[in-house]
Structures are given as C-alpha cells and as structure tokens.
Design a protein around this motif. Structure first.
Motif, PDB file in Angstrom:
ATOM      1  N   ASN A 260       0.821  -1.211   0.000  1.00 46.09           N
ATOM      2  CA  ASN A 260       0.000   0.000   0.000  1.00 46.09           C
ATOM      3  C   ASN A 260       0.859   1.268   0.000  1.00 46.09           C
ATOM      4  O   ASN A 260       0.567   2.237  -0.690  1.00 46.09           O
ATOM      5  CB  ASN A 260      -0.943   0.028   1.200  1.00 46.09           C
ATOM      6  N   ASP A 261       1.935   1.260   0.775  1.00 47.99           N
ATOM      7  CA  ASP A 261       2.860   2.405   0.759  1.00 47.99           C
ATOM      8  C   ASP A 261       3.452   2.566  -0.636  1.00 47.99           C
ATOM      9  O   ASP A 261       3.530   3.678  -1.175  1.00 47.99           O
ATOM     10  CB  ASP A 261       4.018   2.214   1.746  1.00 47.99           C
TER      11      ASP A 261
ATOM     12  N   THR B  92      -5.931   3.872  -0.591  1.00 48.17           N
ATOM     13  CA  THR B  92      -5.886   2.740  -1.520  1.00 48.17           C
ATOM     14  C   THR B  92      -7.289   2.151  -1.593  1.00 48.17           C
ATOM     15  O   THR B  92      -7.991   2.062  -0.579  1.00 48.17           O
ATOM     16  CB  THR B  92      -4.910   1.640  -1.054  1.00 48.17           C
ATOM     17  N   ILE B 103      -3.749  -4.624  -5.160  1.00 49.19           N
ATOM     18  CA  ILE B 103      -4.011  -4.004  -3.854  1.00 49.19           C
ATOM     19  C   ILE B 103      -5.272  -4.612  -3.254  1.00 49.19           C
ATOM     20  O   ILE B 103      -6.334  -4.591  -3.880  1.00 49.19           O
ATOM     21  CB  ILE B 103      -4.108  -2.463  -3.991  1.00 49.19           C
ATOM     22  N   LYS B 105      -5.984  -4.243   0.313  1.00 47.07           N
ATOM     23  CA  LYS B 105      -6.330  -3.663   1.619  1.00 47.07           C
ATOM     24  C   LYS B 105      -6.672  -2.185   1.487  1.00 47.07           C
ATOM     25  O   LYS B 105      -5.864  -1.400   0.972  1.00 47.07           O
ATOM     26  CB  LYS B 105      -5.142  -3.832   2.567  1.00 47.07           C
ATOM     27  N   GLU B 107      -6.983   1.467   2.703  1.00 50.18           N
ATOM     28  CA  GLU B 107      -6.196   2.196   3.694  1.00 50.18           C
ATOM     29  C   GLU B 107      -6.300   3.693   3.420  1.00 50.18           C
ATOM     30  O   GLU B 107      -6.449   4.116   2.266  1.00 50.18           O
ATOM     31  CB  GLU B 107      -4.721   1.753   3.598  1.00 50.18           C
ATOM     32  N   VAL B 193      -2.614   5.204  -8.045  1.00 53.68           N
ATOM     33  CA  VAL B 193      -3.706   4.659  -7.220  1.00 53.68           C
ATOM     34  C   VAL B 193      -4.905   5.616  -7.151  1.00 53.68           C
ATOM     35  O   VAL B 193      -5.684   5.574  -6.198  1.00 53.68           O
ATOM     36  CB  VAL B 193      -3.236   4.214  -5.811  1.00 53.68           C
TER      37      VAL B 193
END
Lengths: 300, 300
Positions: A260-261, B92, B103, B105, B107, B193
């Motif tokens: 995610n980062d 995200t 991706i 998750k 967040e 994203v």
C-alpha cells in the motif's frame, strides 16, 4: 588496457547464436564504437530514406561476451562515458511514426553539434542530450531484430540510458552477448517521427553480474536520482501496465516497501513516462525516486 | 475588489445548465476556495473510502460566469496563485487504479505540510508540488461528471496546471461557466492509485477571451517553458495519438512551422507525457518548448 570494439563489428538482431566480437572480464572497461541507425548511409540532405539499403539499418556493435555471466544472472552495465559525432540526421517517412498519416513528404535534415548545442537545419538550437537507443543482451531463444524492444532490451529508446547511469539486464545466454547502437544526440520522449538526432558514437562501459539482484524486473535503469522499470508491448496501455506492475514488484520484493505504501508513493512521486510509441512494440518506463526508496533503508 | 467564491458553492458535473455562483468581468481576479476531492470527509486514517458518501466526491467550486465569453471563444485562464491546506490524504481502493488488481487492503494515509515538504505517514518527506486536478468550462451539451476529463477540461490531472501557468479552454456556453477543484499538494504523472495528496485549497485566477487564438486545440496549457496539448480518450494509445496530432496542428496552423519541421522537432525536443491513466478516460499531454516555437517568430 581497455578493450575497444570497432563499429564495423556489428549485428542486426540480438540472438543466442551470435559470434562474440570480443570477450571481457566482469568489471573490465570496454569501448564500443557505434554507427548511426542508418549505418552511415545518410551524409547530406540529398540522402533520402527511399534510397537507403534497409538491410543496413539499426546495427548494434558487438556482441561482447562477459565472462562468467550465466543465464538468469542480472547484469549491471555502467555507462561510464558516451560520445556522439559532430553531425547527426533526422528524417521524415510518410506512413511511418506517430504522424505518418499526415506527413506526405520524405525529407532528410542535417543537424550539427556546436559545443553543448545541436543546430537543426542551420537554424534551430536545442540542447545536446545524448542517449543510447539500442542496448541489450541476447535473448535465450529466438533472435530479435535490433529495431525491436523487448525483455532483453533492444530498441527501447529510453532517454535515461546515457552517461553516468546503469542499465540492468537478465542474462539469456552464457556470456550475455551485450551490444549497443542507435545513439541520439537528443531525442524527446515518444520519438514521434521514429528518430532522434541519429548519430554515430562511442560508449565506454563495464558490466558486472549482481548476485543479490537475481529476479530483478529487467530491463531496469538506475540514475543518480531514480530507479526505473521498462516494459515494451503491442499497445501503450499494455506497456504502461507492465512498467507499473514491475515497479510495484520491485518496491515490494526488493525494496521491502509495504504494497500500500508502494502504491501510494508511486501515485505521489512516481512518474509514468514514455520512451517511444513508434517501434514494433511501444516502450514505457516507470520512474521512482531513490531518495524515497532509501528512506526505507534500501540501496541498489 | 477580488471576487471570492466559497468552497461550499460547488457542483459535481460540468454542464450547460449550471447556475453561476458568481459573475465576473474578463481580466478580473477571482479566488475560488476548494474542497478536497472527498469534500472534506477524510480527516484521519480511520476514515476509510468504503464509509464515504460517494455522492459527495469530486466537487468543483463555481461555476464562474465570465462576462462576454461566447460559445466558440478561446478562454485563457491565468493561474496567478495557488494554496493548499496543511493536511492532505491518500487512499488505496482494492480494484481501483492501475494497481487495483494487486491491492487488497483499503487504507487511508494522512500527509502533513512542513514548509516546502510533504510528510507521508509521519515518515517519508517529498517536495510539495501543488497542482489542480479538476478544471474546466461547461460543455455545450451533455453534462460531464467532475471526475471525468474531456474536451471541456475536467479531471485532467495535469501536473502543469499550477501557479504561474495558463490554461486555455474552448467556451461551450455563454459565460463559459468555469470551475476548479480536486487540488493535490503533489501528484506523480500517471496518478497510479487514483489520488495525489488530496487537499483543500484556494486558487486566484483571471480569465480572458483570446480573439486571435480561435480554433486553438484545447485544452491547452502554457508555462514559462512549454506549450502543451491535452487529450483524453478511452485508451492511452488513443489519447497519445490525439495529443500528438493536436500539437502538430498547433505548430503548423498557429505557429506556422512547416509540417516536416514540426514533426522532426516534436521528435527531437517534444515530450509525450502522462497526465493520468486511472480515470474513466485516460489523459495524455504533449509538451513543446516555447523557445523553439519562438525561433519561428511565434508567441502566444
């Protein structure tokens, strides 16, 4: 002693069965002299593309056999120095390139170097920004014409590939069989009419296997500021998708940045960029700042 | 006195029937306050995207009725000053954006401004580079949601659209009905994203009809260094083709550069660049150096 390979030791397709022009040790400096993409056939504005011998277009110099490089190894090629000739050329080809549908007149333009500048048609001055159009290693199986980019490198036309930077390839055959050619004194991202300032040149490089980078998504470029993944495919959409996913893979698998980062930082400070949109396959790169990668404690 | 439009005077689609939030004269300075793209719904990392009211996403402030702007006119909008908030956010969203397939998750990350820097998750520092994501005028016919880019402007996510630069639009309806929103404290080309550092902000601008530029291929951007055409389409390939052809059209029709020179110079020093690849349509720009254009005797 630095090994030097003459520009007439050339080949027109990266393939597993090429005879090496030279054998060098890892880390040994090598100089390749290169022809321009027309193998020197264009000398004046009167030399038009329909008179060229197209069997002699897009040569690369080499190949160079790098001792100890084995299939699956990641080979880092450091571009230590790069020179371009005093004169370069550009052409228009009706039907070719991103403006091939509107360009109707064949033309050859001559550009000459003046210090750090290039003078187009004795009139327009632009900055000299040398780069290497064709660079790569032999693929494991079928030979790929030097005019085509691919997983092995080839005609990627990536403006990051220049003096001071490093390019990483996955070795396909014993000795890697490295070669380069198609230098440009300058080229804009996209390469709209299928050429930059086409010039002969000379590159001094050294190549080395990087054991700890096995599995790196190659071709891969490193500059003082960024790392970049490169991907070529039939459409720009596919090529962009490939470059993006390979950078995400690199940032998670090699730089150990949480996915995610990695995604958010790619969106915040990463840059999706064009290499070229005019070759048989289109080439896209994704650049990510090394400074951010290094804040996660990772160096190449 | 500078007209100021409050951020709660907002709309969610550029359309011909919008009620003006304000009426201004040409050349008059106007300030628009803007919400972030979530209309302020995200305040902490606990505010996840699945809890948002999606009827309140991607607002633009305005619209501003510019007196005397008539359909077919080219309107130049000078972005005189731009401010972003002290805090911004990134998210995200599994399934969305260029990495939506990997991706998994959801967040929310918070970023805070510290002088000229942005601090991501209290850890990673990157340079502040404010830009305007959504900017445009009302199209002549059907309304276009603010999240979508098009010939009228909209969600182009072009990093050139920032303080000091000018954006040109073709007016669709009487008064143009100009609006802007979706500011980013920074965003990389591509917007992987689907977000930059999403922030509320404020922009001071003035708008003026440019009689001599009727027919300009808009949206069009001018900075101190480059002019750029912008094109949005369903695929990147189509969008790139549009941006390239529009620059060729501009260089031949407006800058009076012969087509072959235009093509070669676009290939030599022009740059095909990504704006975004994640919205309903993809947006590509083509940048060309003003210095080269000016050598042909042309200024905007």
């Amino acid at each position: 002693m630095t090994t030097k390979v003459n520009r007439n030791q050339l080949f027109f397709a990266f393939g597993p069965n090429l005879q090496p022009a030279s054998r060098v040790k890892q880390g040994e400096e090598v100089i390749l002299e290169t022809h321009d993409c027309f193998e020197g056939q264009i000398k004046t504005t009167k030399d038009l593309v329909d008179e060229l011998d197209w069997e002699h277009v897009n040569p690369a110099t080499g190949p160079v056999f790098v001792e100890g490089a084995k299939p699956g190894d990641v080979l880092r090629v450091d571009i230590l120095e790069m020179k371009v000739g005093p004169q370069s050329s550009m052409v228009t080809i009706p039907g070719e390139g991103a403006l091939g549908d509107v360009i109707t007149k064949m033309e050859t333009a001559i550009l000459r170097m003046e210090g750090d500048q290039i003078v187009f048609k004795d009139k327009i001055r632009v900055p000299k920004k040398p780069m290497i159009g064709v660079i790569g290693v032999a693929p494991e199986k079928d030979a790929v014409p030097c005019g085509t980019p691919g997983p092995h490198g080839g005609n990627m036309d990536c403006t990051l590939i220049t003096e001071g930077n490093s390019v990483y390839f996955t070795v396909g055959v014993e000795g890697a069989l490295f070669g380069a050619g198609d230098f440009h004194a300058a080229m804009g991202d996209g390469e709209i009419v299928v050429c930059g300032a086409e010039t002969p040149g000379e590159v001094r490089f050294r190549a080395q296997v990087m054991e700890h980078l096995k599995g790196l998504p190659t071709p891969f470029v490193e500059t003082d500021k960024v790392v970049a993944t490169i991907y070529s495919a039939g459409t720009i959409d596919e090529a962009a998708n490939g470059a993006i996913h390979r950078m995400a893979q690199f940032l998670t698998d090699f730089a150990h940045i949480p996915l995610n980062d990695a995604g958010m930082l790619m969106s915040l400070v990463g840059e999706l960029k064009f290499c070229q949109v005019v070759d048989p396959l289109k080439t896209i790169r994704f650049e990510f700042p090394k400074s951010v990668m290094e804040e996660y404690g990772i160096r190449m």
